[in-house]
Scaffold this motif. Structure first.
Motif, PDB file in Angstrom:
ATOM      1  N   PRO A   1       3.438  11.683   0.369  1.00  0.00           N
ATOM      2  CA  PRO A   1       3.508  11.796  -1.083  1.00  0.00           C
ATOM      3  C   PRO A   1       3.042  10.538  -1.823  1.00  0.00           C
ATOM      4  N   GLU A   2       3.072   9.409  -1.125  1.00  0.00           N
ATOM      5  CA  GLU A   2       2.417   8.203  -1.676  1.00  0.00           C
ATOM      6  C   GLU A   2       1.921   7.383  -0.489  1.00  0.00           C
ATOM      7  N   PRO A   3       0.960   6.484  -0.736  1.00  0.00           N
ATOM      8  CA  PRO A   3       0.340   5.770   0.386  1.00  0.00           C
ATOM      9  C   PRO A   3       1.373   5.047   1.240  1.00  0.00           C
ATOM     10  N   HIS A   4       1.329   5.313   2.537  1.00  0.00           N
ATOM     11  CA  HIS A   4       2.249   4.608   3.431  1.00  0.00           C
ATOM     12  C   HIS A   4       1.700   4.612   4.848  1.00  0.00           C
ATOM     13  N   ILE A   5       2.256   3.712   5.658  1.00  0.00           N
ATOM     14  CA  ILE A   5       1.829   3.563   7.056  1.00  0.00           C
ATOM     15  C   ILE A   5       2.675   4.476   7.937  1.00  0.00           C
ATOM     16  N   VAL A   6       2.058   5.099   8.929  1.00  0.00           N
ATOM     17  CA  VAL A   6       2.791   5.864   9.939  1.00  0.00           C
ATOM     18  C   VAL A   6       2.575   5.186  11.289  1.00  0.00           C
ATOM     19  N   THR A   7       3.666   4.856  11.946  1.00  0.00           N
ATOM     20  CA  THR A   7       3.565   4.143  13.239  1.00  0.00           C
ATOM     21  C   THR A   7       3.758   5.134  14.395  1.00  0.00           C
TER      22      THR A   7
ATOM     23  N   THR B   1       1.885  -9.068   5.452  1.00  0.00           N
ATOM     24  CA  THR B   1       3.318  -8.952   5.804  1.00  0.00           C
ATOM     25  C   THR B   1       4.174  -9.020   4.538  1.00  0.00           C
ATOM     26  N   HIS B   2       3.696  -9.759   3.529  1.00  0.00           N
ATOM     27  CA  HIS B   2       4.472  -9.846   2.281  1.00  0.00           C
ATOM     28  C   HIS B   2       4.440  -8.529   1.517  1.00  0.00           C
ATOM     29  N   LEU B   3       3.413  -7.721   1.756  1.00  0.00           N
ATOM     30  CA  LEU B   3       3.374  -6.394   1.126  1.00  0.00           C
ATOM     31  C   LEU B   3       4.360  -5.456   1.830  1.00  0.00           C
ATOM     32  N   LEU B   4       4.527  -5.711   3.155  1.00  0.00           N
ATOM     33  CA  LEU B   4       5.251  -4.755   3.985  1.00  0.00           C
ATOM     34  C   LEU B   4       6.757  -4.983   4.030  1.00  0.00           C
ATOM     35  N   THR B   5       7.171  -6.241   3.878  1.00  0.00           N
ATOM     36  CA  THR B   5       8.596  -6.514   4.098  1.00  0.00           C
ATOM     37  C   THR B   5       9.069  -7.656   3.198  1.00  0.00           C
ATOM     38  N   GLU B   6      10.371  -7.627   2.921  1.00  0.00           N
ATOM     39  CA  GLU B   6      10.948  -8.684   2.070  1.00  0.00           C
ATOM     40  C   GLU B   6      11.220  -9.944   2.874  1.00  0.00           C
ATOM     41  N   GLU B   7      11.139  -9.832   4.204  1.00  0.00           N
ATOM     42  CA  GLU B   7      11.413 -11.015   5.034  1.00  0.00           C
ATOM     43  C   GLU B   7      10.251 -11.289   5.984  1.00  0.00           C
ATOM     44  N   PRO B   8       9.060 -11.535   5.452  1.00  0.00           N
ATOM     45  CA  PRO B   8       7.881 -11.724   6.313  1.00  0.00           C
ATOM     46  C   PRO B   8       8.005 -12.917   7.247  1.00  0.00           C
TER      47      PRO B   8
ATOM     48  N   LEU C   1       5.852  -4.097  -1.282  1.00  0.00           N
ATOM     49  CA  LEU C   1       5.634  -2.694  -1.656  1.00  0.00           C
ATOM     50  C   LEU C   1       6.456  -1.820  -0.712  1.00  0.00           C
ATOM     51  N   PRO C   2       7.714  -1.554  -1.037  1.00  0.00           N
ATOM     52  CA  PRO C   2       8.596  -0.851  -0.088  1.00  0.00           C
ATOM     53  C   PRO C   2       8.052   0.508   0.346  1.00  0.00           C
ATOM     54  N   GLN C   3       7.248   1.140  -0.526  1.00  0.00           N
ATOM     55  CA  GLN C   3       6.764   2.473  -0.160  1.00  0.00           C
ATOM     56  C   GLN C   3       5.783   2.416   1.010  1.00  0.00           C
ATOM     57  N   LEU C   4       5.209   1.215   1.270  1.00  0.00           N
ATOM     58  CA  LEU C   4       4.211   1.123   2.346  1.00  0.00           C
ATOM     59  C   LEU C   4       4.784   1.537   3.689  1.00  0.00           C
ATOM     60  N   LEU C   5       6.070   1.212   3.918  1.00  0.00           N
ATOM     61  CA  LEU C   5       6.682   1.597   5.190  1.00  0.00           C
ATOM     62  C   LEU C   5       7.642   2.754   4.990  1.00  0.00           C
ATOM     63  N   GLY C   6       7.411   3.485   3.865  1.00  0.00           N
ATOM     64  CA  GLY C   6       8.172   4.718   3.695  1.00  0.00           C
ATOM     65  C   GLY C   6       9.497   4.567   2.994  1.00  0.00           C
ATOM     66  N   SER C   7       9.804   3.338   2.469  1.00  0.00           N
ATOM     67  CA  SER C   7      11.054   3.215   1.696  1.00  0.00           C
ATOM     68  C   SER C   7      10.776   3.691   0.281  1.00  0.00           C
ATOM     69  N   PRO C   8      11.837   4.103  -0.446  1.00  0.00           N
ATOM     70  CA  PRO C   8      11.612   4.517  -1.839  1.00  0.00           C
ATOM     71  C   PRO C   8      11.050   3.353  -2.637  1.00  0.00           C
ATOM     72  N   ARG C   9      10.122   3.687  -3.524  1.00  0.00           N
ATOM     73  CA  ARG C   9       9.479   2.648  -4.332  1.00  0.00           C
ATOM     74  C   ARG C   9      10.500   2.014  -5.246  1.00  0.00           C
ATOM     75  N   VAL C  10      10.433   0.693  -5.395  1.00  0.00           N
ATOM     76  CA  VAL C  10      11.320  -0.012  -6.333  1.00  0.00           C
ATOM     77  C   VAL C  10      10.905   0.418  -7.734  1.00  0.00           C
ATOM     78  N   LEU C  11      11.849   0.760  -8.602  1.00  0.00           N
ATOM     79  CA  LEU C  11      11.506   1.328  -9.906  1.00  0.00           C
ATOM     80  C   LEU C  11      10.644   0.369 -10.705  1.00  0.00           C
ATOM     81  N   HIS C  12      11.084  -0.917 -10.729  1.00  0.00           N
ATOM     82  CA  HIS C  12      10.278  -1.869 -11.512  1.00  0.00           C
ATOM     83  C   HIS C  12       9.797  -2.938 -10.553  1.00  0.00           C
ATOM     84  N   GLN C  13       8.493  -2.913 -10.250  1.00  0.00           N
ATOM     85  CA  GLN C  13       7.952  -3.938  -9.340  1.00  0.00           C
ATOM     86  C   GLN C  13       8.300  -5.297  -9.929  1.00  0.00           C
ATOM     87  N   LYS C  14       8.691  -6.227  -9.088  1.00  0.00           N
ATOM     88  CA  LYS C  14       9.006  -7.603  -9.580  1.00  0.00           C
ATOM     89  C   LYS C  14       7.744  -8.215 -10.155  1.00  0.00           C
TER      90      LYS C  14
END
Ligand SMILES: NC(=O)c1ccc[n+]([C@@H]2O[C@H](COP(=O)([O-])OP(=O)(O)OC[C@H]3O[C@@H](n4cnc5c(N)ncnc54)[C@H](O)[C@@H]3O)[C@@H](O)[C@H]2O)c1
Ligand SMILES: O=P(O)(O)OC[C@H](O)CO
Length: 440
Positions: free
Chosen positions: A176-182, A293-300, A427-440
């Protein structure tokens, strides 16, 4: 007829397979039938491991719920370089306990030439239908179709297997939105096996070197319920396995490093192994990987070590770097596919396409920190863009990778990392998490 791994071929001492890890150092060589013969070199007996192989197998059997007389069934799917070595390592460690464990490997084609390897099963359904542990040794690009077939065989299963995926590659999904599938997610989708029983094992591992007992380490990533016991079960004195609960990001890193390893091979070939040029490339490619990695996770920062070690080993001796060299030398062309006899599948090619297709999606746009306008993330990854032009669009030659490094508009690699660190690009949606409502 299902053939078990030949243990009759394994040298025995006191009835137990002479494992290189039991009697100190050993040199091994492969006999024509592919059975690994081990010859111990006179040396003081190795310090006794904390737990014997028998104790570790008994512990794991009881966790899986195996009754006495019912062997633990382990099967490898895909008998390539790493898939075969990994299963052979388990066979070396536990195969002599034939009443407690049965270790096999499935490969698609029958070995018509030479003796059929004793450890090969060529009927997939027969191999997997009652397997307790399945090792995925397929390329990521083949994981989904093969596990869809396996899923059909498992529809009536009452027991739930444990799956360990070795595959390093990703798919890009746009809805439903761009994301990675492993690969572990592909396996879950294909088989409905709960994700907490599907784990990824990855590390800076070169199959041939591990086959020669060179010391290595790896991480088993996924649910702690199975990660910890599997780390204990898989660990060998020459193969240290740590557990890590972060499944998807480590799996993604396995795919990402293959992308940049191809470029490294190109630079090495085009500059006649110039250390200076290779280090310029390394600075830029690592800054792009850290940025991603900074796009993918909060703890790169947690990924920098594993990612760079895996990248480093692949640059030194991986097939992806080899492929980049061959393309730059004109011995291989991008239109020749990504699998080669005697080498296997070059996973970086499909990863270039997946990461590019993903990071060019407008919905993932990020604020360009200097132009102060929204840009698609791939605009900040000139090497990824160039590899896509060379390998997928085939509209540029390998020389373009050197132009990308010489591009006067190229940011100082440090700047790209600083940008990513300072501007919450996650970008939490990249790994399938719900998108943060307001991007920082
Ligand atoms: N080779 C290494 O040193 C190494 C180390 C760590 C991780 N890995 C990763 O582990 C995975 C497996 O690596 P490998 O080196 O064993 O791969 P490989 O390319 O050497 O072999 C893949 C095997 O899968 C088989 N295969 C491919 N498509 C198939 C299909 N549709 N049905 C049945 N069989 C099929 C091929 O015949 C081959 O035997 C890859 O993702 C790789 O990136 C490799
Ligand atoms: O031979 P490659 O390039 O598939 O890489 C091997 C492993 O992934 C290195 O960790």
């Amino acid at each position: 007829m299902i053939a078990e791994l030949a243990t009759t071929e394994m040298p025995y001492a006191n009835g137990h397979a002479v494992s290189p890890t039991v009697n100190g150092h050993a040199n091994g060589h492969v006999h024509s039938n592919g059975i690994h013969k081990l010859h111990t070199i006179a040396s003081p007996p190795a310090k006794r491991a904390a737990q014997s192989a028998e104790e570790r197998l008994t512990e794991f059997r009881s966790l899986v719920g195996k009754a006495d007389g019912d062997p633990l069934r382990i099967v490898g799917v895909g008998a390539g370089a790493w898939g075969s070595v990994f299963v052979a390592m388990l066979q070396d460690a536990y195969g002599y306990m034939r009443d407690k464990v049965q270790i096999r490997i499935w490969r698609r084609e029958k070995m018509y030439f030479g003796a059929l390897l004793e450890n090969v099963v060529t009927n997939l359904q027969e191999a997997v239908w009652d397997a307790d542990v399945v090792i995925n040794g397929l390329p990521s690009t083949e994981t989904r179709p093969v596990f869809e077939e396996i899923g059909r065989y498992w529809r009536e299963r009452r027991t739930v297997p444990i799956i360990i995926s070795l595959a390093k590659g990703v798919e890009a999904a746009l809805s439903p939105e761009p994301h990675i599938v492993t690969p572990t997610q592909m396996i879950h989708d294909a088989t409905n096996v709960p994700i907490d029983r599907i784990l990824y094992l990855g590390g800076p591992n070169i199959a041939a070197e591990i086959y020669n007992m060179e010391y290595a380490n790896a991480r088993i990533c996924g649910s702690e319920q199975w990660g910890k016991p599997l780390a204990r079960f898989l660990r060998q004195p020459h193969f240290m396995v740590w557990e890590n609960p972060d499944l998807v990001t480590h799996e993604v890193m396995g795919g990402l490093k293959n992308v940049y390893a191809i470029g490294a091979g190109m630079v090495a070939a085009l500059t006649n192994e110039s250390a200076t040029s290779k280090s310029v490339y390394f600075a830029h490619c690592t800054s792009e990987m850290v940025f991603i990695t900074h796009l993918l996770t909060e703890e790169p920062e947690k990924l920098a070590g594993p990612l760079l070690a895996d990248t480093y080993v692949t640059l030194l001796k991986g097939r992806n770097a080899w492929y980049g060299q061959k393309v730059a030398q004109g011995e291989l062309r991008p239109d020749m596919g990504d699998s080669f006899q005697g080498k296997g599948t070059i996973q970086g090619v499909s990863a270039v396409e997946a990461f590019y297709e993903l990071l060019r999606q407008p919905s993932l746009s990020v604020m360009h920190p200097e132009d102060h306008k929204m840009v698609i993330p791939v605009e900040l990854c000139p090497i990824l863009q160039t590899l896509y032009r060379i390998l997928i669009r085939r509209e540029a030659t390998s020389e373009a990778i050197l132009e990308a490094l010489r591009d006067e508009n190229m940011y100082d690699p440090r700047r790209r990392i600083e940008i990513a660190q300072n501007k919450g690009f996650y970008l939490p949606q990249l790994l399938g998490s719900p998108r943060v409502l307001h991007q920082k």
